[in-house]
Scaffold this motif. Structure first.
Motif, mmCIF file in Angstrom:
data_model
loop_
_atom_site.group_PDB
_atom_site.id
_atom_site.type_symbol
_atom_site.label_atom_id
_atom_site.label_comp_id
_atom_site.label_asym_id
_atom_site.label_seq_id
_atom_site.Cartn_x
_atom_site.Cartn_y
_atom_site.Cartn_z
ATOM 1 N N GLU A 232 0.855 -1.196 0.000
ATOM 2 C CA GLU A 232 0.000 0.000 0.000
ATOM 3 C C GLU A 232 0.885 1.238 0.000
ATOM 4 O OE1 GLU A 232 -3.242 0.166 2.844
ATOM 5 O OE2 GLU A 232 -3.322 2.347 2.734
ATOM 6 N N ARG A 310 -7.789 2.542 13.358
ATOM 7 C CA ARG A 310 -8.626 1.361 13.178
ATOM 8 C C ARG A 310 -8.543 0.433 14.393
ATOM 9 N NH1 ARG A 310 -11.739 -0.921 9.037
ATOM 10 N NH2 ARG A 310 -11.134 0.474 7.341
ATOM 11 N N PHE A 344 -5.458 -3.958 8.997
ATOM 12 C CA PHE A 344 -5.024 -2.573 9.224
ATOM 13 C C PHE A 344 -5.234 -2.138 10.679
ATOM 14 C CE2 PHE A 344 -5.106 2.069 8.082
ATOM 15 C CZ PHE A 344 -3.988 2.104 7.265
ATOM 16 N N SER A 438 -14.708 1.048 4.744
ATOM 17 C CA SER A 438 -14.339 2.374 4.234
ATOM 18 C C SER A 438 -12.940 2.640 4.754
ATOM 19 C CB SER A 438 -15.244 3.520 4.736
ATOM 20 O OG SER A 438 -16.554 3.389 4.202
ATOM 21 N N PHE A 439 -12.180 3.449 4.026
ATOM 22 C CA PHE A 439 -10.920 3.931 4.569
ATOM 23 C C PHE A 439 -11.277 4.757 5.790
ATOM 24 C CE2 PHE A 439 -9.668 3.253 0.174
ATOM 25 C CZ PHE A 439 -8.368 2.774 0.289
ATOM 26 N N THR A 440 -10.511 4.612 6.867
ATOM 27 C CA THR A 440 -10.806 5.395 8.064
ATOM 28 C C THR A 440 -10.593 6.890 7.782
ATOM 29 O OG1 THR A 440 -8.553 5.054 8.838
ATOM 30 C CG2 THR A 440 -10.224 3.528 9.637
ATOM 31 N N MET A 444 -10.182 9.473 1.465
ATOM 32 C CA MET A 444 -9.682 8.431 0.557
ATOM 33 C C MET A 444 -10.787 7.604 -0.089
ATOM 34 S SD MET A 444 -6.387 7.152 2.757
ATOM 35 C CE MET A 444 -5.590 6.167 1.483
ATOM 36 N N ALA A 508 -7.117 -0.938 -1.112
ATOM 37 C CA ALA A 508 -6.914 -1.304 0.280
ATOM 38 C C ALA A 508 -8.231 -1.124 1.032
ATOM 39 C CB ALA A 508 -5.829 -0.430 0.914
ATOM 40 N N ALA A 509 -8.175 -1.379 2.344
ATOM 41 C CA ALA A 509 -9.337 -1.215 3.206
ATOM 42 C C ALA A 509 -10.509 -2.103 2.755
ATOM 43 C CB ALA A 509 -9.766 0.251 3.278
HETATM 44 N N1 HPA Z 1 -7.549 0.578 5.695
HETATM 45 C C1 HPA Z 1 -6.547 0.198 4.903
HETATM 46 N N2 HPA Z 1 -5.681 1.001 4.374
HETATM 47 C C2 HPA Z 1 -5.819 2.291 4.647
HETATM 48 C C3 HPA Z 1 -6.837 2.759 5.468
HETATM 49 C C4 HPA Z 1 -7.750 1.852 6.015
HETATM 50 O O1 HPA Z 1 -8.684 2.181 6.737
HETATM 51 N N3 HPA Z 1 -6.697 4.083 5.568
HETATM 52 C C5 HPA Z 1 -5.608 4.380 4.840
HETATM 53 N N4 HPA Z 1 -5.086 3.321 4.274
#
Ligand code: HPA
Ligand code: MTE
Ligand code: MOS
Length: 762
Positions: A232, A310, A344, A438-440, A444, A508-509
């Protein structure tokens, strides 16, 4: 739309016949040079001098590049600018890159590495996160997620348990090691082919380091031989180094890390060490949970802040706890910067609460599953981070698993076995999971797709998604096929390229298919509507006639017409109708306030429940995972083969993390487990003898791709159950012992846990 019949991974045939192309399979241009990386052999030091002259003097060496050769900024930190591409003054971890050798051949480049001299002044090395925290060596100020009032809640608790829990690191061990290829382009730019989960991250960082605008850096990614989070962020340096070398030598340059160097130079899953306090009522309701969480970030921030968030979000797993205070401390140590790894930070948070529940159950003399069941989330419950649960499947998954696998009967069977066997003991554990999708980092959660329909009817789809084995391209193709009513052969998902998909988030995520699939759906729908308007005229259909595209034919009021897909596309082309479409998708509803650590970070949650059974040989310390039985929430899966593969692979990886995989650094910061002889991952013999993954019924998900749920990471966390099943088996052998809450439970540790106190007495 008969997409549900496509129950396969579209790359499967290519993969098994060896026709899939990976970075190292690329036909490179004649004259391509090869790069190798010179790295620190000490974990913390001042650099007195770096002498590259002897290496450069070797015949066939084209360049030896150091920090001095960087024209832009010597900085690769994504969240916090605290990491150099090539160290100039200080070394912060064993394996930190210092120079790049560029040579005619790979063998020559590696030979030259030995001729570089680095004179250093050693500094004290810290590899323990708590020690780092004690010296105030932090990546950023501590962060706290809280709800209710823990301080007041303790008075209402009948049982309060305090202890410490620790979980270890994990090496990604993607089959394809890190690597990149770069070639200079007209106008002082570069093209980079990179084995990365984040082509835009590579582009952005390369532009920064090379001192170029982003439009002079093109990044292309066909597929990865696995990433698991390890690419990533940490695919970036090698790609930037290849580009730096390409610009310096005006030649194409290839840089692929040998396995051992990959293991030494890249970060892993974050080890955690945490103090917790849990309070319950007499009948097992959890009233309060407090934790101080020490995250081993390694020598630079990398993705640690996001990973820590996370952890804080998931440290109540699938339970409703009204009073929570979880504080995360990101600690700076002298090991390679730890990074994203499947889950993560979520798995570490969930291990912590499960450890607390295990201890509480032990103290109360009940099964942990009693406490787990009584505290499952329900619709309307609020997480400590402020999100309210919707369409909660925690109880459904638990009940379905219990109905399918009969927890009580398993308990009885195991008890009977243990009563009848002295040295072999069985243990079971129930493992519910809850994982936010969702990306935290809200920003993103966006993606784009670009679809071209060519004049022969063939369809080209480009998105920001990177295929790394998880089947995202299959799902994207299925989406385009479903909307346009065309066949598999008609759709090609192209490589991921920053010139076709700009400003992408890394894949990712677990959100790659959701985000990029939804963007694909939007673009395909616009194309479909435009083409159907053309069809309406061609077929002289009126407003009340229903036109659909299916099986590459236009159907009118449920009947095939003679207007085929190909004919329709050709007609549209002749009429100068636009046959391309670009679309953007941004996840709706989500928001998060970083100052209060409250909001709705996730579009939805994924749930599930596993029953894990193990058998421990209490004389030898070795064990087997007898079975993993799961009811998992896939939403409405539209590719059960791909989804099942994800679940099974994740479960294996989760079990590996909790049992046999052990990342060990020496006190001087050198990685001891830097080869497959010393770092053991599950093989087929370590696989559960029986895996049964069932699809939770009646789970709808309007925010998912075609009503499905993201699948990449959540099943990883069923592996946590293997740890507690082992604890239960060991407990059956030594009911008097208080076993440490410390993962991984390697066979070696099973023995020390079972016999250390005995040996002390003897
Ligand atoms: N998960 C995985 N990768 C990430 C995240 C997440 O929530 N945020 C930024 N990169
Ligand atoms: N599956 C395979 N075969 N290889 C991988 O590298 N990575 C995992 C998961 N499954 C991975 C995988 C991780 S860490 C994530 S975040 C997701 O896939 C990313 O892909 P997705 O968002 O398309 O699910
Ligand atoms: Mo996965 S750890 O979000 O790449």
């Amino acid at each position: 739309m008969n997409t549900h019949s496509h129950n396969k991974h579209f790359d499967a045939a290519r993969h098994v016949s060896g026709l899939s192309q990976f970075l190292d399979d690329m036909t490179v241009p004649e004259g391509t040079l090869h790069a190798a990386v010179f790295y620190a052999k000490t974990a913390h030091a001042h650099i007195r001098s770096l002498n590259t002259a002897p290496a450069l003097a070797l015949e066939g060496i084209h360049a030896v590049l150091t920090a001095k050769d960087i024209r832009g900024e010597n900085q690769i930190g994504g969240i916090i600018p605290d990491e150099q591409l090539l160290a100039d003054k200080d070394i912060h971890f064993w394996g930190q890159p210092l120079a790049i050798v560029v040579a005619e051949t790979q063998v020559l480049a590696r030979e030259a590495l030995h001729l570089i001299e680095c004179d250093i002044e050693a500094l004290p090395v810290i590899t323990n996160p708590r020690e780092a925290a004690a010296q105030n060596l932090l990546i950023m100020p501590p962060r706290t997620v809280q709800c209710g009032n823990v301080d007041e809640a303790w008075a209402k608790c009948d049982v309060i348990v305090e202890d410490k829990a620790e979980s270890g690191g994990q090496e990604h061990l993607y089959l394809e090691t890190q690597g990149a290829f770069s070639v200079p382009t007209e106008g002082g730019g570069v093209k980079i082919v990179s084995s990365t989960q984040g082509p835009t991250a590579v582009q952005r960082t390369a532009a920064r380091v090379l001192g170029l605008p982003m439009h002079l850096v093109e990044v292309d990614t066909l597929r990865l031989g696995g990433g698991f989070g390890g690419k990533e962020d940490q695919a970036t340096p090698w790609a930037v180094m290849a580009a730096l070398a390409a610009l310096a030598t005006k030649r194409a340059v290839k840089l692929v890390l040998p396995r051992q160097e990959d293991m030494r130079m890249t970060g892993k899953r974050h080890p955690y060490s945490s103090d917790f306090k849990i309070g319950l009522t007499r009948d097992g309701k959890i009233l309060a949970f407090e934790a101080t969480i020490y995250q081993d970030a390694g020598a630079a921030a990398d993705l640690s802040p996001g990973v820590l968030d996370r952890t804080l979000f998931h440290c109540t797993n699938s339970y409703f706890i009204p009073n929570v205070r979880a504080t995360g401390i990101s600690c700076k140590t002298n090991v390679p910067p730890n990074t994203a790894f499947r889950g993560f930070g979520g798995p570490q948070g969930m291990f912590l609460i499960e450890a607390a529940i295990y201890r509480a159950a032990e103290q109360m003399g009940v099964e942990a599953s009693e406490i787990q069941r009584k505290n499952l989330l329900r619709d309307g419950d609020t997480f400590a981070y402020g999100q309210v649960t919707e369409r909660c499947q925690a109880e459904n998954a638990w009940k379905s698993a219990d109905a399918a696998f009969d927890f009580a009967n398993a308990q009885k069977r195991v008890a009977a076995f243990n009563a009848a066997n002295l040295l072999q003991k069985k243990g079971i554990a129930v493992q519910p999971i809850c994982f936010g999708i969702s990306f935290t980092n809200t920003m993103m959660n966006q993606a784009s797709a670009l679809i071209h329909v060519y004049s022969d009817g063939s369809v080209s789809v480009s998105t920001g998604a990177v295929e790394m084995g998880q089947g995202v391209n299959t799902k994207i193709a299925q989406t385009a096929m479903a909307v346009l009513g065309v066949n598999e052969e008609t759709v090609k998902v192209q490589s991921t390229n920053t010139s076709r998909a700009a400003n992408t988030s890394p894949t990712a995520a677990s959100a790659g298919a959701d985000l990029n699939g939804q963007a694909t759906k939007l673009a395909a729908e616009a194309l479909r509507d435009r083409l159907l308007a053309v069809a309406r005229k061609e077929l002289a259909a009126n407003e009340n006639d229903e036109l659909v595209l299916q099986n590459e034919i236009v159907r009118k009021n449920g009947v095939n017409t003679d207007l085929t897909w190909k004919k329709l596309v050709h007609t549209a082309f002749m009429q100068r109708v636009k046959l391309s479409e670009q679309a953007q998708y941004s996840t709706p509803l989500i928001h998060f306030d970083k100052t209060t650590m409250q909001g709705r970070p996730f579009a939805y949650h994924v749930y599930g429940t596993a029953l894990i059974e193990v058998t421990v040989d209490c004389l030898r310390g070795i064990y087997e995972v007898d079975s993993v039985q799961v009811v998992h929430d896939f939403g409405q899966s539209f590719n059960r083969t791909v989804d099942l593969g994800q679940a099974e692979g994740a479960i294996m990886q989760g079990i590996g993390w909790m049992t046999m995989e052990e990342v060990i650094y020496a006190e001087n910061g050198r990685l001891l487990t830097d080869a497959l002889s010393t770092y053991k991952i599950p093989d087929i013999y370590a696989a559960p003898k029986h895996i049964d993954v069932r699809f939770l019924e009646n789970s709808d998900n309007p925010l998912g791709l075609m009503n499905s749920k993201a699948v990449g990471e959540p099943p990883f966390m069923y592996g946590i159950g293997a740890y507690f099943a082992l604890m239960n088996a060991m407990k059956a052998f030594r009911p008097d012992a208080t076993l440490l809450l410390k993962a991984p439970m390697s066979p070696e540790r099973v023995l020390t846990e079972l016999y250390e106190t005995v040996m002390e007495i003897a």
